[in-house]
Design an enzyme around this catalytic site. Structure first.
Site, PDB file in Angstrom:
ATOM      1  N   HIS A  13       0.839  -1.208   0.000  1.00  0.00           N
ATOM      2  CA  HIS A  13       0.000   0.000   0.000  1.00  0.00           C
ATOM      3  C   HIS A  13       0.870   1.254   0.000  1.00  0.00           C
ATOM      4  CE1 HIS A  13      -3.421  -2.580   1.130  1.00  0.00           C
ATOM      5  NE2 HIS A  13      -4.181  -1.587   0.688  1.00  0.00           N
TER       6      HIS A  13
ATOM      7  N   LYS B  28      -0.683   5.071   4.434  1.00  0.00           N
ATOM      8  CA  LYS B  28      -1.582   4.162   5.146  1.00  0.00           C
ATOM      9  C   LYS B  28      -1.109   3.978   6.586  1.00  0.00           C
ATOM     10  CE  LYS B  28      -3.918  -0.301   4.772  1.00  0.00           C
ATOM     11  NZ  LYS B  28      -5.224   0.275   5.106  1.00  0.00           N
TER      12      LYS B  28
HETATM   13  P1  NAD Z   1      -7.375   9.373   4.426  1.00  0.00           P
HETATM   14  O1  NAD Z   1      -6.405   9.589   5.550  1.00  0.00           O
HETATM   15  O2  NAD Z   1      -7.052   9.979   3.102  1.00  0.00           O
HETATM   16  O3  NAD Z   1      -8.832   9.896   4.856  1.00  0.00           O
HETATM   17  C1  NAD Z   1      -9.368   9.736   6.134  1.00  0.00           C
HETATM   18  C2  NAD Z   1     -10.135  11.006   6.448  1.00  0.00           C
HETATM   19  O4  NAD Z   1     -10.833  10.827   7.688  1.00  0.00           O
HETATM   20  C3  NAD Z   1      -9.196  12.221   6.618  1.00  0.00           C
HETATM   21  O5  NAD Z   1      -9.633  13.288   5.809  1.00  0.00           O
HETATM   22  C4  NAD Z   1      -9.318  12.528   8.090  1.00  0.00           C
HETATM   23  O6  NAD Z   1      -9.162  13.910   8.378  1.00  0.00           O
HETATM   24  C5  NAD Z   1     -10.751  12.060   8.373  1.00  0.00           C
HETATM   25  N1  NAD Z   1     -11.020  11.938   9.798  1.00  0.00           N
HETATM   26  C6  NAD Z   1     -10.163  11.655  10.814  1.00  0.00           C
HETATM   27  N2  NAD Z   1     -10.799  11.730  12.002  1.00  0.00           N
HETATM   28  C7  NAD Z   1     -12.077  12.067  11.730  1.00  0.00           C
HETATM   29  C8  NAD Z   1     -13.228  12.315  12.556  1.00  0.00           C
HETATM   30  N3  NAD Z   1     -13.170  12.220  13.906  1.00  0.00           N
HETATM   31  N4  NAD Z   1     -14.392  12.637  11.953  1.00  0.00           N
HETATM   32  C9  NAD Z   1     -14.466  12.733  10.611  1.00  0.00           C
HETATM   33  N5  NAD Z   1     -13.409  12.533   9.784  1.00  0.00           N
HETATM   34  C10 NAD Z   1     -12.232  12.202  10.338  1.00  0.00           C
HETATM   35  O7  NAD Z   1      -7.551   7.799   4.305  1.00  0.00           O
HETATM   36  P2  NAD Z   1      -8.242   6.966   3.128  1.00  0.00           P
HETATM   37  O8  NAD Z   1      -7.210   6.432   2.220  1.00  0.00           O
HETATM   38  O9  NAD Z   1      -9.387   7.736   2.551  1.00  0.00           O
HETATM   39  O10 NAD Z   1      -8.796   5.732   3.968  1.00  0.00           O
HETATM   40  C11 NAD Z   1      -9.688   5.922   5.046  1.00  0.00           C
HETATM   41  C12 NAD Z   1      -9.980   4.570   5.699  1.00  0.00           C
HETATM   42  O11 NAD Z   1     -10.634   3.724   4.757  1.00  0.00           O
HETATM   43  C13 NAD Z   1      -8.733   3.810   6.153  1.00  0.00           C
HETATM   44  O12 NAD Z   1      -9.043   3.074   7.319  1.00  0.00           O
HETATM   45  C14 NAD Z   1      -8.469   2.867   4.992  1.00  0.00           C
HETATM   46  O13 NAD Z   1      -7.739   1.713   5.357  1.00  0.00           O
HETATM   47  C15 NAD Z   1      -9.877   2.528   4.597  1.00  0.00           C
HETATM   48  N6  NAD Z   1     -10.073   2.065   3.220  1.00  0.00           N
HETATM   49  C16 NAD Z   1     -10.962   1.056   3.063  1.00  0.00           C
HETATM   50  C17 NAD Z   1     -11.266   0.634   1.794  1.00  0.00           C
HETATM   51  C18 NAD Z   1     -12.335  -0.425   1.629  1.00  0.00           C
HETATM   52  O14 NAD Z   1     -12.671  -0.804   0.501  1.00  0.00           O
HETATM   53  N7  NAD Z   1     -12.936  -0.896   2.737  1.00  0.00           N
HETATM   54  C19 NAD Z   1     -10.664   1.209   0.682  1.00  0.00           C
HETATM   55  C20 NAD Z   1      -9.760   2.244   0.873  1.00  0.00           C
HETATM   56  C21 NAD Z   1      -9.484   2.679   2.158  1.00  0.00           C
END
Ligand code: NAD
Length: 257
Positions: A147, A151
């Protein structure tokens, strides 16, 4: 129109979801949530929808929530969603056993779809891995994932789900056979072990390979995400599917079935 609350709206997945909702004809952005210190709070993301940090106010503007944020914010969201009976799609990974129990409790009152990976390809791969583990009795199994360098959890939720799929077929509990690191005098491999290795570099969206090794051969089942569109499409599909669904904890295979 189904109004969607996007949690983590300024993140990588959040922005992809906002684009997907804007392009759809049956979904609209109801609310967008970020943490209380986010620099863009108050900015308008769609007509009349400003980025907020208030989960309760956000839930009041939505018919379904989609959460790709952080474990702490997922759990905070559940408190607000429960108060309104709001269905939730959970994509956030890295949630611990206490969080798992909280989600299971919430699912007694809410309809929840939770998946470590919302892509159709990974949903199929989970089934292929379970089938391979069944047919390749006695083969050694390891999982490798790669990744991007931003991450924050390892191994990825998807790698854990793939390892669990193999372990479950073999009648094992993953936590009893998982090996997360090999260094120094490790001794020979325990034939029951399932190794999980993580690479973190560059901007890779997500690559997973499950290896099955037997005498004189090795099978590799692999998936590469080439953009976030596949996760986004799956999460939006899950959100539509949740409308009117009875409380319960659902998986992506339920949505695709
Ligand atoms: P990212 O860091 O780009 O985005 C996460 C967002 O959440 C950030 O903008 C952050 O400021 C926000 N955040 C943090 N605390 C918060 C709160 N208390 N309230 C609201 N928002 C808050 O990360 P990403 O790449 O978008 O991934 C996010 C999550 O999704 C991770 O856990 C990742 O592993 C997961 N993910 C899952 C899949 C899937 O298919 N299930 C796919 C991609 C990513």
């Amino acid at each position: 129109m189904t109004r969607v609350l996007v949690v983590g709206a300024a993140g990588r997945m959040g922005e992809s979801l906002l684009r997907g909702i804007a392009a759809s004809s049956d979904l609209s952005l109801g609310a967008a949530l970020e943490h209380a210190a986010h620099a863009r709070l108050g900015s308008e993301l769609a007509p009349g929808v400003k980025l907020t940090s208030d989960p309760r106010a956000a839930c009041a503007q939505a018919d379904v929530a989609i959460d790709f944020s952080s474990p702490a914010s997922t759990l905070a969201l559940l408190d607000a969603a429960e108060a309104r009976g709001l269905p939730v799609v959970i994509g956030t990974t890295g949630i611990d056993a206490t969080g798992d129990a909280r989600i299971a409790r919430a699912a007694k009152r809410l309809a929840i779809v939770r998946a470590a990976n919302f892509s159709i390809g990974i949903t199929l791969l989970l089934e292929l891995v379970a089938e391979a583990a069944r047919r390749l009795e006695g083969y050694e199994v390891d999982v490798l994932e790669l990744h991007h360098d931003q991450k924050v959890d390892a191994p990825s939720g998807t790698a854990l789900a793939l390892a669990r799929a193999a372990a479950g077929t073999r009648g094992q509990e993953l936590q009893e056979v998982a090996v997360y690191a090999r260094e120094g005098q490790t001794g020979k491999r325990d034939p029951r072990a399932i190794g999980l290795q993580s690479l973190r570099l560059g901007d890779s969206i997500g690559e997973h390979t499950v290896y099955f090794a037997g005498a004189g051969e090795r099978i590799e089942l692999a998936h590469r995400a080439l953009s976030r569109e596949n996760f986004t499409a799956g999460a939006l599909r899950a959100a539509r599917w949740l409308a009117g669904r009875a409380p319960g904890l659902y998986a992506m295979r339920d949505v695709l079935a």
